[in-house]
Design a protein around this motif. Structure first.
Motif, mmCIF file in Angstrom:
data_model
loop_
_atom_site.group_PDB
_atom_site.id
_atom_site.type_symbol
_atom_site.label_atom_id
_atom_site.label_comp_id
_atom_site.label_asym_id
_atom_site.label_seq_id
_atom_site.Cartn_x
_atom_site.Cartn_y
_atom_site.Cartn_z
ATOM 1 N N THR A 31 0.820 -1.215 0.000
ATOM 2 C CA THR A 31 0.000 0.000 0.000
ATOM 3 C C THR A 31 0.851 1.261 0.000
ATOM 4 O OG1 THR A 31 -1.750 -1.182 1.152
ATOM 5 C CG2 THR A 31 -1.842 1.208 1.225
ATOM 6 N N ARG A 35 0.881 4.172 -2.879
ATOM 7 C CA ARG A 35 0.598 5.570 -2.515
ATOM 8 C C ARG A 35 1.753 6.472 -2.974
ATOM 9 N NH1 ARG A 35 -1.441 4.923 2.403
ATOM 10 N NH2 ARG A 35 0.539 4.286 3.125
ATOM 11 N N TYR A 38 1.709 6.912 -6.772
ATOM 12 C CA TYR A 38 0.689 7.875 -7.166
ATOM 13 C C TYR A 38 1.163 9.306 -6.907
ATOM 14 C CZ TYR A 38 -3.475 10.729 -7.124
ATOM 15 O OH TYR A 38 -4.363 11.740 -7.365
ATOM 16 N N ARG A 39 1.724 9.553 -5.733
ATOM 17 C CA ARG A 39 2.185 10.899 -5.392
ATOM 18 C C ARG A 39 3.301 11.366 -6.323
ATOM 19 N NH1 ARG A 39 2.162 10.087 1.105
ATOM 20 N NH2 ARG A 39 -0.077 10.414 1.385
#
Length: 93
Positions: A31, A35, A38-39
């Motif tokens: 996860t 994340r 994506y950032r």
């Protein structure tokens, strides 16, 4: 038949900088890695968009080499820090 047009070197360099900035490895299934992927993609996309918007707003004074350098400098500022996904065949090979 006419010869196909080729991209000018400065245009090709700018497009290469854009492609390099947005070509990041897919993350592992963790996860936190998803994340962070994506950032990072969001950040790099924003930087590319800003550079291209500035270029389009100032069409009378384009400096594609500076724009490519700007994109590359921001790409270097935000490196891949997450664990990329590796398939079992990649790990075995």
């Amino acid at each position: 038949m006419s010869e196909p047009d080729t991209l000018p070197a400065d245009v090709a360099d700018l497009l290469a900088a854009v492609a390099e900035a947005l070509d990041i490895p897919i993350p592992s299934i963790e996860t936190a890695d998803e994340r962070n992927h994506y950032r990072l993609l969001d950040r790099r996309t924003m930087d590319v968009r800003i550079a291209l918007q500035c270029l389009l707003r100032h069409r009378d004074h384009p400096d594609l080499a500076d724009d490519a350098a700007y994109i590359r400098s921001w790409t270097a500022e935000y490196p891949v820090t997450y664990t990329p996904f590796f398939s079992r065949t990649e790990e075995e090979g």
